[in-house]
Scaffold this motif. Structure first.
Motif, PDB file in Angstrom:
ATOM      1  N   LYS A  17       0.809  -1.223   0.000  1.00 60.28           N
ATOM      2  CA  LYS A  17       0.000   0.000   0.000  1.00 60.28           C
ATOM      3  C   LYS A  17       0.843   1.275   0.000  1.00 60.28           C
ATOM      4  O   LYS A  17       0.330   2.353  -0.229  1.00 60.28           O
ATOM      5  CB  LYS A  17      -0.916  -0.005   1.235  1.00 60.28           C
ATOM      6  CG  LYS A  17      -1.954  -1.124   1.194  1.00 60.28           C
ATOM      7  CD  LYS A  17      -2.858  -1.128   2.411  1.00 60.28           C
ATOM      8  CE  LYS A  17      -2.204  -1.697   3.666  1.00 60.28           C
ATOM      9  NZ  LYS A  17      -1.778  -3.123   3.559  1.00 60.28           N
ATOM     10  N   ARG A  25       3.678   3.816   4.631  1.00 60.27           N
ATOM     11  CA  ARG A  25       4.742   4.499   5.383  1.00 60.27           C
ATOM     12  C   ARG A  25       5.361   5.635   4.556  1.00 60.27           C
ATOM     13  O   ARG A  25       5.555   6.740   5.093  1.00 60.27           O
ATOM     14  CB  ARG A  25       5.787   3.476   5.849  1.00 60.27           C
ATOM     15  CG  ARG A  25       5.185   2.501   6.886  1.00 60.27           C
ATOM     16  CD  ARG A  25       5.851   1.149   6.925  1.00 60.27           C
ATOM     17  NE  ARG A  25       5.110   0.171   7.706  1.00 60.27           N
ATOM     18  CZ  ARG A  25       4.041  -0.501   7.234  1.00 60.27           C
ATOM     19  NH1 ARG A  25       3.602  -0.305   5.986  1.00 60.27           N
ATOM     20  NH2 ARG A  25       3.391  -1.357   7.996  1.00 60.27           N
ATOM     21  N   HIS A  28      10.653  -1.534   5.629  1.00 62.09           N
ATOM     22  CA  HIS A  28       9.398  -2.279   5.847  1.00 62.09           C
ATOM     23  C   HIS A  28       9.405  -3.565   5.006  1.00 62.09           C
ATOM     24  O   HIS A  28       9.073  -4.653   5.510  1.00 62.09           O
ATOM     25  CB  HIS A  28       8.228  -1.365   5.461  1.00 62.09           C
ATOM     26  CG  HIS A  28       6.924  -2.058   5.280  1.00 62.09           C
ATOM     27  ND1 HIS A  28       6.323  -2.785   6.278  1.00 62.09           N
ATOM     28  CD2 HIS A  28       6.083  -2.151   4.200  1.00 62.09           C
ATOM     29  CE1 HIS A  28       5.170  -3.277   5.840  1.00 62.09           C
ATOM     30  NE2 HIS A  28       5.014  -2.925   4.573  1.00 62.09           N
ATOM     31  N   SER A  50      11.580  -6.223   6.375  1.00 64.31           N
ATOM     32  CA  SER A  50      11.015  -6.871   7.578  1.00 64.31           C
ATOM     33  C   SER A  50       9.975  -7.911   7.182  1.00 64.31           C
ATOM     34  O   SER A  50       9.865  -8.961   7.821  1.00 64.31           O
ATOM     35  CB  SER A  50      10.434  -5.832   8.542  1.00 64.31           C
ATOM     36  OG  SER A  50       9.152  -5.407   8.152  1.00 64.31           O
ATOM     37  N   ASP A 108      10.304 -11.721   8.025  1.00 64.07           N
ATOM     38  CA  ASP A 108       9.222 -12.255   8.863  1.00 64.07           C
ATOM     39  C   ASP A 108       8.567 -13.479   8.222  1.00 64.07           C
ATOM     40  O   ASP A 108       8.099 -14.379   8.922  1.00 64.07           O
ATOM     41  CB  ASP A 108       8.171 -11.165   9.102  1.00 64.07           C
ATOM     42  CG  ASP A 108       7.078 -11.635  10.044  1.00 64.07           C
ATOM     43  OD1 ASP A 108       7.385 -11.842  11.236  1.00 64.07           O
ATOM     44  OD2 ASP A 108       5.925 -11.821   9.605  1.00 64.07           O
ATOM     45  N   ARG A 124       1.571 -10.027  -0.194  1.00 61.80           N
ATOM     46  CA  ARG A 124       1.201  -9.086  -1.251  1.00 61.80           C
ATOM     47  C   ARG A 124       0.580  -9.828  -2.447  1.00 61.80           C
ATOM     48  O   ARG A 124       0.808  -9.498  -3.608  1.00 61.80           O
ATOM     49  CB  ARG A 124       2.407  -8.224  -1.671  1.00 61.80           C
ATOM     50  CG  ARG A 124       2.867  -7.295  -0.538  1.00 61.80           C
ATOM     51  CD  ARG A 124       4.087  -6.450  -0.863  1.00 61.80           C
ATOM     52  NE  ARG A 124       4.236  -5.348   0.084  1.00 61.80           N
ATOM     53  CZ  ARG A 124       5.301  -4.553   0.170  1.00 61.80           C
ATOM     54  NH1 ARG A 124       6.325  -4.733  -0.623  1.00 61.80           N
ATOM     55  NH2 ARG A 124       5.331  -3.567   1.030  1.00 61.80           N
ATOM     56  N   THR A 176       5.350  -2.632  15.264  1.00 64.14           N
ATOM     57  CA  THR A 176       4.659  -1.992  14.141  1.00 64.14           C
ATOM     58  C   THR A 176       4.675  -0.475  14.206  1.00 64.14           C
ATOM     59  O   THR A 176       5.013   0.194  13.235  1.00 64.14           O
ATOM     60  CB  THR A 176       3.191  -2.469  14.099  1.00 64.14           C
ATOM     61  OG1 THR A 176       3.181  -3.889  14.072  1.00 64.14           O
ATOM     62  CG2 THR A 176       2.489  -1.923  12.871  1.00 64.14           C
ATOM     63  N   PHE A 219      -3.187   0.962  13.336  1.00 63.21           N
ATOM     64  CA  PHE A 219      -2.929   0.083  12.194  1.00 63.21           C
ATOM     65  C   PHE A 219      -2.761  -1.376  12.652  1.00 63.21           C
ATOM     66  O   PHE A 219      -3.312  -2.300  12.061  1.00 63.21           O
ATOM     67  CB  PHE A 219      -1.661   0.564  11.488  1.00 63.21           C
ATOM     68  CG  PHE A 219      -1.252  -0.260  10.308  1.00 63.21           C
ATOM     69  CD1 PHE A 219      -1.672   0.072   9.036  1.00 63.21           C
ATOM     70  CD2 PHE A 219      -0.431  -1.376  10.462  1.00 63.21           C
ATOM     71  CE1 PHE A 219      -1.301  -0.694   7.939  1.00 63.21           C
ATOM     72  CE2 PHE A 219      -0.056  -2.145   9.384  1.00 63.21           C
ATOM     73  CZ  PHE A 219      -0.486  -1.799   8.119  1.00 63.21           C
ATOM     74  N   GLN A 220      -2.000  -1.576  13.747  1.00 59.84           N
ATOM     75  CA  GLN A 220      -1.741  -2.953  14.194  1.00 59.84           C
ATOM     76  C   GLN A 220      -2.973  -3.573  14.850  1.00 59.84           C
ATOM     77  O   GLN A 220      -3.232  -4.772  14.693  1.00 59.84           O
ATOM     78  CB  GLN A 220      -0.544  -3.002  15.135  1.00 59.84           C
ATOM     79  CG  GLN A 220      -0.178  -4.417  15.574  1.00 59.84           C
ATOM     80  CD  GLN A 220       0.078  -5.377  14.406  1.00 59.84           C
ATOM     81  OE1 GLN A 220       0.905  -5.092  13.553  1.00 59.84           O
ATOM     82  NE2 GLN A 220      -0.649  -6.488  14.333  1.00 59.84           N
ATOM     83  N   ASP A 263      -4.945  -4.674  12.131  1.00 62.10           N
ATOM     84  CA  ASP A 263      -4.348  -5.886  11.554  1.00 62.10           C
ATOM     85  C   ASP A 263      -4.771  -7.127  12.342  1.00 62.10           C
ATOM     86  O   ASP A 263      -5.062  -8.175  11.763  1.00 62.10           O
ATOM     87  CB  ASP A 263      -2.823  -5.754  11.553  1.00 62.10           C
ATOM     88  CG  ASP A 263      -2.186  -6.567  10.455  1.00 62.10           C
ATOM     89  OD1 ASP A 263      -2.380  -6.212   9.280  1.00 62.10           O
ATOM     90  OD2 ASP A 263      -1.521  -7.577  10.779  1.00 62.10           O
TER      91      ASP A 263
END
Ligand code: GRG
Length: 304
Positions: free
Chosen positions: A54, A57, A86, A89, A93, A105, A191, A227-228, A231
């Motif tokens: 998206k 950030r 980002h 990560s 992750d 994605r 986050t 945001f988190q 999520d």
């Protein structure tokens, strides 16, 4: 400028789309040529960063810089850098040693496509390239103090004091019930710290005052928490098609989440409170903040 009333609230998805084109052109320009003996890792870096996302950030960095009187040329290198960090990560992750995911994605994860070793190196390549960019751009000896401050803010947000610290606490908490205090700490570090740094760097590069920098940082922290929490809710309620990643992973891994701790309704209410806190801090910035106002709402109410 109208602060507080937002009848003509900007359409966040079209803003992100428009921003995305410029950010992606800048990312492309910074990526090394994919030829020679390092071609495979460059190819994997391109696959990771240019395949979707998206670009939230970078939008926060660019908009915070604008709200503090700076222009895109000042903030774009940092916007690219936070997206590279980002993306690294996410690549790390997704590895089997961490979250072990095969979808990101909307496509196979980097290690599924290229193997674990290349995925580790692609993440390393993105992370280090981000700091090369931050150290050099925007060019000009007179900007060196601002570059240094922005670099420190982003390093803190990405490192042990931020995202890396949050990730280890999250991994070590798997299978154990966290209380609200520990969970907020994890969310804030894993986050929100990178959102905080994204906003603070935008303000720094605009030459903002100490109070404006602090307001931008607090805005980023609150947006990041909203945001988190969103999520966590989406992990429970959304489909793989909506998310572009596998839902239900948190529960499967025995992770503590807001919905597990307080339920879905109270989680949504907590996210709304963070959005209100984010918006309160915008009053301390000198310029137009409509887009930042809308981005905070989007972070909490998004469906993907
Ligand atoms: C490996 C040091 C290290 C940290 C990993 C980013 C992260 C920390 C873990 C990924 C899993 C997770 C739930 C992260 C929280 C942040 C988050 C929801 C990332 C996804 O961000 P979006 O939705 O992704 O902005 P796009 O693809 O849109 O860029």
């Amino acid at each position: 400028m109208s602060r507080g009333t937002h009848e003509d609230a900007p359409d966040v998805r079209s803003i992100l789309r428009a921003r995305r084109e410029r950010v992606d052109r800048a990312i492309e320009a910074y990526l090394p040529p994919g030829t020679g003996f390092a071609a495979t890792v460059v190819d994997a870096m391109r696959y990771a960063i240019l395949g979707g996302g998206k670009r939230l950030r970078p939008a926060v960095t660019l908009e915070t810089c604008a709200a503090c009187g700076g222009d895109d040329a000042l903030a774009m290198p940092a916007a690219v850098a936070v997206e590279m960090i980002h993306t690294y990560s996410l690549v790390h992750d997704d590895l089997p040693a961490m979250d072990d995911d095969d979808l990101r994605r909307g496509r196979p994860t980097v290690h599924v496509r290229y193997g674990d070793a290349v995925a580790i190196l692609a993440g390393d390549g993105l992370l280090t390239l981000a700091f090369e960019i931050l150290g050099r751009d925007p060019e000009g000896a007179e900007l060196a103090p601002l570059r240094a401050d922005a670099t420190v803010a982003i390093a803190r947000g990405a490192g042990v004091a931020g995202m890396v610290g949050g990730q280890i606490a999250d991994l070590e908490g798997e299978g154990a019930a966290a209380d609200a205090c520990r969970l907020e700490w994890i969310h804030r570090h894993k986050t929100a710290a990178l959102f905080r740094a994204s906003a603070e760097a935008g303000a720094i590069l605009a030459g903002a005052s100490a109070d404006e920098r602090d307001a931008a940082a607090e805005y980023g922290d609150a947006l990041g928490l909203a945001f988190q929490i969103a999520d966590d809710v989406l992990d429970r309620t959304a489909t793989a098609e909506q998310l572009g990643k596998t839902p239900g992973k948190d529960a499967a891994a025995g992770k503590s989440t807001y919905p597990a701790l307080v339920g879905l309704d109270a989680s949504r209410e907590s996210a709304r409170q963070q959005v209100a806190r984010a918006r309160d801090n915008l009053r301390r910035l000198p310029g137009a903040t409509e887009t930042l106002h809308a981005l905070a709402g989007f972070a909490a109410e998004r469906s993907s």
